[in-house]
Motif scaffolding. Structure first.
Motif, PDB file in Angstrom:
ATOM      1  N   GLU A  40      12.573   0.916   5.645  1.00 26.61           N
ATOM      2  CA  GLU A  40      11.875   2.094   5.149  1.00 26.61           C
ATOM      3  C   GLU A  40      10.876   2.558   6.202  1.00 26.61           C
ATOM      4  OE1 GLU A  40       9.871   3.560   1.039  1.00 26.61           O
ATOM      5  OE2 GLU A  40       9.171   1.641   1.818  1.00 26.61           O
ATOM      6  N   LYS A  41      10.972   3.815   6.566  1.00 22.24           N
ATOM      7  CA  LYS A  41      10.032   4.430   7.494  1.00 22.24           C
ATOM      8  C   LYS A  41       9.028   5.215   6.669  1.00 22.24           C
ATOM      9  CE  LYS A  41      12.239   3.627  11.441  1.00 22.24           C
ATOM     10  NZ  LYS A  41      11.755   3.332  12.733  1.00 22.24           N
ATOM     11  N   ARG A  42       7.754   5.085   7.004  1.00 20.99           N
ATOM     12  CA  ARG A  42       6.700   5.804   6.292  1.00 20.99           C
ATOM     13  C   ARG A  42       5.848   6.549   7.313  1.00 20.99           C
ATOM     14  NH1 ARG A  42       4.725   0.890   2.278  1.00 20.99           N
ATOM     15  NH2 ARG A  42       6.689   0.719   1.153  1.00 20.99           N
ATOM     16  N   PRO A  56      -7.292   7.880   3.446  1.00 22.79           N
ATOM     17  CA  PRO A  56      -7.926   6.853   2.601  1.00 22.79           C
ATOM     18  C   PRO A  56      -7.315   5.469   2.856  1.00 22.79           C
ATOM     19  CG  PRO A  56      -7.287   8.760   1.296  1.00 22.79           C
ATOM     20  CD  PRO A  56      -6.693   8.941   2.653  1.00 22.79           C
ATOM     21  N   VAL A  57      -8.096   4.451   2.569  1.00 23.67           N
ATOM     22  CA  VAL A  57      -7.685   3.064   2.825  1.00 23.67           C
ATOM     23  C   VAL A  57      -6.395   2.715   2.090  1.00 23.67           C
ATOM     24  CG1 VAL A  57      -8.374   0.658   2.560  1.00 23.67           C
ATOM     25  CG2 VAL A  57     -10.051   2.350   3.231  1.00 23.67           C
ATOM     26  N   GLU A  58      -6.251   3.184   0.858  1.00 22.42           N
ATOM     27  CA  GLU A  58      -5.064   2.856   0.075  1.00 22.42           C
ATOM     28  C   GLU A  58      -3.803   3.403   0.749  1.00 22.42           C
ATOM     29  OE1 GLU A  58      -7.814   4.361  -1.220  1.00 22.42           O
ATOM     30  OE2 GLU A  58      -8.634   2.525  -2.073  1.00 22.42           O
ATOM     31  N   TRP A  59      -3.896   4.602   1.287  1.00 14.69           N
ATOM     32  CA  TRP A  59      -2.745   5.183   1.974  1.00 14.69           C
ATOM     33  C   TRP A  59      -2.469   4.479   3.297  1.00 14.69           C
ATOM     34  CZ3 TRP A  59       0.922   7.720  -0.216  1.00 14.69           C
ATOM     35  CH2 TRP A  59       0.676   8.479  -1.346  1.00 14.69           C
ATOM     36  N   ILE A  60      -3.515   4.041   3.980  1.00 15.46           N
ATOM     37  CA  ILE A  60      -3.310   3.282   5.221  1.00 15.46           C
ATOM     38  C   ILE A  60      -2.543   2.001   4.917  1.00 15.46           C
ATOM     39  CG2 ILE A  60      -4.491   1.949   7.023  1.00 15.46           C
ATOM     40  CD1 ILE A  60      -6.723   4.060   6.963  1.00 15.46           C
ATOM     41  N   CYS A  61      -2.920   1.321   3.838  1.00 17.00           N
ATOM     42  CA  CYS A  61      -2.212   0.097   3.443  1.00 17.00           C
ATOM     43  C   CYS A  61      -0.759   0.391   3.131  1.00 17.00           C
ATOM     44  CB  CYS A  61      -2.902  -0.553   2.246  1.00 17.00           C
ATOM     45  SG  CYS A  61      -4.523  -1.226   2.624  1.00 17.00           S
ATOM     46  N   TRP A  62      -0.492   1.506   2.460  1.00 17.23           N
ATOM     47  CA  TRP A  62       0.891   1.860   2.141  1.00 17.23           C
ATOM     48  C   TRP A  62       1.663   2.179   3.421  1.00 17.23           C
ATOM     49  CZ3 TRP A  62       3.661   6.486   2.747  1.00 17.23           C
ATOM     50  CH2 TRP A  62       4.918   6.487   2.152  1.00 17.23           C
ATOM     51  N   LEU A  63       1.054   2.921   4.351  1.00 17.84           N
ATOM     52  CA  LEU A  63       1.738   3.264   5.601  1.00 17.84           C
ATOM     53  C   LEU A  63       2.079   2.024   6.413  1.00 17.84           C
ATOM     54  CD1 LEU A  63      -0.334   6.352   6.750  1.00 17.84           C
ATOM     55  CD2 LEU A  63       2.076   6.353   6.098  1.00 17.84           C
ATOM     56  N   ASN A  64       1.201   1.030   6.400  1.00 17.72           N
ATOM     57  CA  ASN A  64       1.418  -0.196   7.172  1.00 17.72           C
ATOM     58  C   ASN A  64       2.307  -1.205   6.464  1.00 17.72           C
ATOM     59  OD1 ASN A  64      -0.137   0.653   9.324  1.00 17.72           O
ATOM     60  ND2 ASN A  64      -2.021  -0.115   8.393  1.00 17.72           N
ATOM     61  N   GLY A  65       2.735  -0.899   5.243  1.00 19.38           N
ATOM     62  CA  GLY A  65       3.622  -1.803   4.515  1.00 19.38           C
ATOM     63  C   GLY A  65       2.881  -2.896   3.767  1.00 19.38           C
ATOM     64  N   GLN A  66       1.563  -2.816   3.661  1.00 15.89           N
ATOM     65  CA  GLN A  66       0.806  -3.820   2.926  1.00 15.89           C
ATOM     66  C   GLN A  66       0.895  -3.581   1.420  1.00 15.89           C
ATOM     67  OE1 GLN A  66      -2.990  -3.233   4.769  1.00 15.89           O
ATOM     68  NE2 GLN A  66      -2.525  -4.605   6.465  1.00 15.89           N
ATOM     69  N   ARG A  67       1.258  -2.373   1.039  1.00 11.27           N
ATOM     70  CA  ARG A  67       1.509  -2.026  -0.370  1.00 11.27           C
ATOM     71  C   ARG A  67       2.967  -1.619  -0.486  1.00 11.27           C
ATOM     72  NH1 ARG A  67      -3.164   0.969  -3.400  1.00 11.27           N
ATOM     73  NH2 ARG A  67      -1.407   1.304  -4.773  1.00 11.27           N
ATOM     74  N   LYS A  68       3.624  -2.041  -1.558  1.00 14.59           N
ATOM     75  CA  LYS A  68       5.018  -1.655  -1.756  1.00 14.59           C
ATOM     76  C   LYS A  68       5.119  -0.253  -2.349  1.00 14.59           C
ATOM     77  CE  LYS A  68       6.861  -6.260  -2.044  1.00 14.59           C
ATOM     78  NZ  LYS A  68       7.752  -7.173  -2.697  1.00 14.59           N
ATOM     79  N   ARG A  69       4.187   0.074  -3.225  1.00 11.51           N
ATOM     80  CA  ARG A  69       4.219   1.380  -3.886  1.00 11.51           C
ATOM     81  C   ARG A  69       3.076   2.249  -3.380  1.00 11.51           C
ATOM     82  NH1 ARG A  69       5.425  -0.280 -10.127  1.00 11.51           N
ATOM     83  NH2 ARG A  69       7.321  -1.449  -9.686  1.00 11.51           N
ATOM     84  N   ALA A  70       3.341   3.528  -3.309  1.00 15.07           N
ATOM     85  CA  ALA A  70       2.311   4.476  -2.893  1.00 15.07           C
ATOM     86  C   ALA A  70       1.244   4.589  -3.977  1.00 15.07           C
ATOM     87  CB  ALA A  70       2.938   5.840  -2.629  1.00 15.07           C
ATOM     88  N   PRO A  71       0.001   4.810  -3.588  1.00 16.72           N
ATOM     89  CA  PRO A  71      -1.057   4.950  -4.591  1.00 16.72           C
ATOM     90  C   PRO A  71      -0.834   6.184  -5.462  1.00 16.72           C
ATOM     91  CG  PRO A  71      -1.969   5.009  -2.355  1.00 16.72           C
ATOM     92  CD  PRO A  71      -0.512   4.881  -2.237  1.00 16.72           C
ATOM     93  N   THR A  72      -1.085   6.038  -6.740  1.00 19.55           N
ATOM     94  CA  THR A  72      -0.912   7.154  -7.676  1.00 19.55           C
ATOM     95  C   THR A  72      -2.191   7.984  -7.708  1.00 19.55           C
ATOM     96  OG1 THR A  72      -1.747   5.867  -9.528  1.00 19.55           O
ATOM     97  CG2 THR A  72       0.642   5.774  -9.107  1.00 19.55           C
ATOM     98  N   PRO A  73      -2.088   9.243  -8.117  1.00 29.44           N
ATOM     99  CA  PRO A  73      -3.305  10.075  -8.211  1.00 29.44           C
ATOM    100  C   PRO A  73      -4.341   9.485  -9.166  1.00 29.44           C
ATOM    101  CG  PRO A  73      -1.343  11.445  -8.335  1.00 29.44           C
ATOM    102  CD  PRO A  73      -0.887  10.031  -8.353  1.00 29.44           C
ATOM    103  N   GLU A  74      -3.902   8.874 -10.261  1.00 27.94           N
ATOM    104  CA  GLU A  74      -4.830   8.269 -11.207  1.00 27.94           C
ATOM    105  C   GLU A  74      -5.586   7.097 -10.553  1.00 27.94           C
ATOM    106  OE1 GLU A  74      -1.457   8.502 -12.015  1.00 27.94           O
ATOM    107  OE2 GLU A  74      -1.701  10.413 -13.068  1.00 27.94           O
TER     108      GLU A  74
END
Length: 183
Positions: A40-42, A56-74
């Motif tokens: 998966e390329k992000r 934001p930090v949450e999106w950085i984690c998602w881009l680097n593969g540290q999170r499997k799912r993208a952060p939700t707006p909520e």
């Protein structure tokens, strides 16, 4: 040329929008086969100027593969509210600390960068009475330092210059192959 066009078309058609942050940056993901493995390329497409610090930090984690799912707006709204509460608590604690210091009569100099000044050494030194013994100790240590320095200077003068193992002489007396290193 057709391979290039196919690759560009595939780049736009196979991507899926993962989300958008509050600044307007858009985040995408694409799954492709590389060497027989599905990877998966992000990536992010910035809105306006490309400023990596706006992510934001949450999106950085998602881009680097540290999170499997993208952060939700909520989730992003909850985390932003939590950060705001922490900022308010920090401001409240700073006010309480300043009030406590003012009550005790302790004031420290603060700079415009909100950093606390260093320790007040003058008030620390004033705690100790100036005794004649302390003055004598300082005078004795000064005398000792002067004696030590004079002895070192004499020792340096008495040392003979070390003999060099390098060849000496002018270019006229030089003969190739005659110099041998010391053994």
């Amino acid at each position: 040329m057709s391979k290039l066009f196919a690759r560009i078309a595939g780049y736009f058609s196979n991507r899926s929008l993962a989300g958008v942050d509050k600044v307007g940056n858009r985040y995408f993901a694409k799954t492709e086969a590389i060497d027989g493995l599905m990877k998966e390329k992000r990536w992010v497409i910035f809105k306006g100027e490309e400023d990596p610090t706006s992510i934001p930090v949450e999106w950085i984690c998602w881009l680097n593969g540290q999170r499997k799912r993208a952060p939700t707006p909520e989730e992003m709204i909850d985390l932003e509210a939590r950060r705001e509460r922490v900022r308010q608590n920090v401001a409240l604690l700073k006010k309480e600390e300043e009030a406590k210091k003012a009550k005790e009569g302790i004031t420290r100099k603060t700079t415009s960068t909100d950093k606390v000044g260093g320790p007040d050494l003058k008030s620390f030194v004033r705690q100790f009475p100036a005794t004649s013994e302390g003055d004598k100790v300082e005078e004795a240590s000064d005398a000792t330092d002067e004696m030590r320095n004079s002895k070192e200077k004499e020792a340096e003068k008495a040392k003979p210059a070390p003999e060099s193992s390098e060849p000496t002489g002018s270019g006229q007396s030089f003969r190739p192959g005659t110099w041998q290193p010391p053994t």
